[in-house]
Design an enzyme around this catalytic site. Sequence first.
Site, PDB file in Angstrom:
ATOM      1  N   ASN A   9       0.925  -1.305   0.073  1.00  0.00           N
ATOM      2  CA  ASN A   9      -0.139  -0.088   0.085  1.00  0.00           C
ATOM      3  C   ASN A   9       0.824   1.267  -0.082  1.00  0.00           C
ATOM      4  O   ASN A   9       1.581   1.547   1.037  1.00  0.00           O
ATOM      5  CB  ASN A   9      -0.694  -0.208   1.373  1.00  0.00           C
ATOM      6  N   LYS A  11       0.179   4.131  -0.074  1.00  0.00           N
ATOM      7  CA  LYS A  11      -0.590   5.453   0.378  1.00  0.00           C
ATOM      8  C   LYS A  11      -0.257   6.500  -0.518  1.00  0.00           C
ATOM      9  O   LYS A  11      -0.447   6.816  -1.719  1.00  0.00           O
ATOM     10  CB  LYS A  11       0.006   5.532   1.789  1.00  0.00           C
ATOM     11  N   GLU A  98      -6.810   4.674   8.183  1.00  0.00           N
ATOM     12  CA  GLU A  98      -6.580   5.896   7.655  1.00  0.00           C
ATOM     13  C   GLU A  98      -7.926   6.579   7.025  1.00  0.00           C
ATOM     14  O   GLU A  98      -8.122   7.748   7.386  1.00  0.00           O
ATOM     15  CB  GLU A  98      -5.494   6.272   6.795  1.00  0.00           C
ATOM     16  N   GLY A 174       2.890   2.266  10.837  1.00  0.00           N
ATOM     17  CA  GLY A 174       3.707   3.257  10.862  1.00  0.00           C
ATOM     18  C   GLY A 174       4.553   3.759  12.308  1.00  0.00           C
ATOM     19  O   GLY A 174       5.179   4.772  12.148  1.00  0.00           O
TER      20      GLY A 174
HETATM   21  P1  13P Z   1       2.987   0.472   7.584  1.00  0.00           P
HETATM   22  O1  13P Z   1       3.638  -0.888   7.143  1.00  0.00           O
HETATM   23  O2  13P Z   1       3.995   1.772   7.009  1.00  0.00           O
HETATM   24  O3  13P Z   1       3.098   0.277   9.199  1.00  0.00           O
HETATM   25  O4  13P Z   1       1.803   0.607   7.133  1.00  0.00           O
HETATM   26  C1  13P Z   1       0.809  -0.630   7.307  1.00  0.00           C
HETATM   27  C2  13P Z   1      -0.317  -0.286   6.700  1.00  0.00           C
HETATM   28  O5  13P Z   1      -0.973   0.678   6.902  1.00  0.00           O
HETATM   29  C3  13P Z   1      -0.455  -1.076   5.302  1.00  0.00           C
HETATM   30  O6  13P Z   1      -1.963  -0.810   4.987  1.00  0.00           O
END
Ligand code: 13P
Length: 250
Positions: A9, A11, A98, A174
């Site tokens: 992902n 983002k 999110e 995160g």
């Molecule tokens: P991280 O791997 O950056 O913690 O994010 C996980 C996530 O939200 C994947 O959708």
Amino acid sequence: MRKKMVAGNWKMNTTFQEGETLAGAIVGKKGEAPGDVLLIVAPPFTHLSALAPPLKAAGVGVAAQNCAAEAQGAYTGEVSARMLASIGVQYCIIGHSERREYYGETNAVLLKKVRQALDVGLHPIFCIGEVLAEREAGRHFDVVRTQLEDAILPLSPADFERIIIAYEPVWAIGTGKTATAGQAQEIHAYIRNVLAAKFGALAHDTVLLYGGSCKPSNAGELFAQPDVDGGLIGGASLVADDFIAIANAF
Ligand code: 13P
């Protein structure tokens, strides 16, 4: 046998040019990943129509990060599931924490999105998971059960078969703080039981991904758990070598 899957992902990261470079690196290194692990990437909307053909040609699945709850019409700024399907997108992340937290997406809205995605042949990657206060209060099982009851259990068995579930504890996203392999297995087994209570044996084939600070150094232990079928990767999916290394952690 359930599929093994590693989904990235991205983002809201990468310009189009940076995304093209990253996708090219993933395609270039795909041969280093085990053939039985399905790699999926979820770039931003703006990148999808250009990146879908080369990714798919290399056998990498293509996902969107969101879709609209409505089919079409006067919804300024929204992107419909049908638009995504029309450019070759195959999967759609729905209900990421999110989106729930910053955009107020409720389980009722998410069920509409899941139905929109299913209607046009996309596979939803439906995200669930508790926040830290819920985990500390011992409410994590109830939280994920409610998320499933509201947005997944209402589906028909034929629709349910096309769903992928991603368990992402919000406190691990995160933050560098990963759920332990034991914590992941415990709640993944619980999730599968909730699904099996409604859908019976179909739940044995449901792909359950873990997400939240998953990286090359911890993926092996997580993926070794019997009910963890792969990962939904954020930060580490922006580095092609790390993404491929995670696929190699099976
Ligand atoms: P991280 O791997 O950056 O913690 O994010 C996980 C996530 O939200 C994947 O959708």
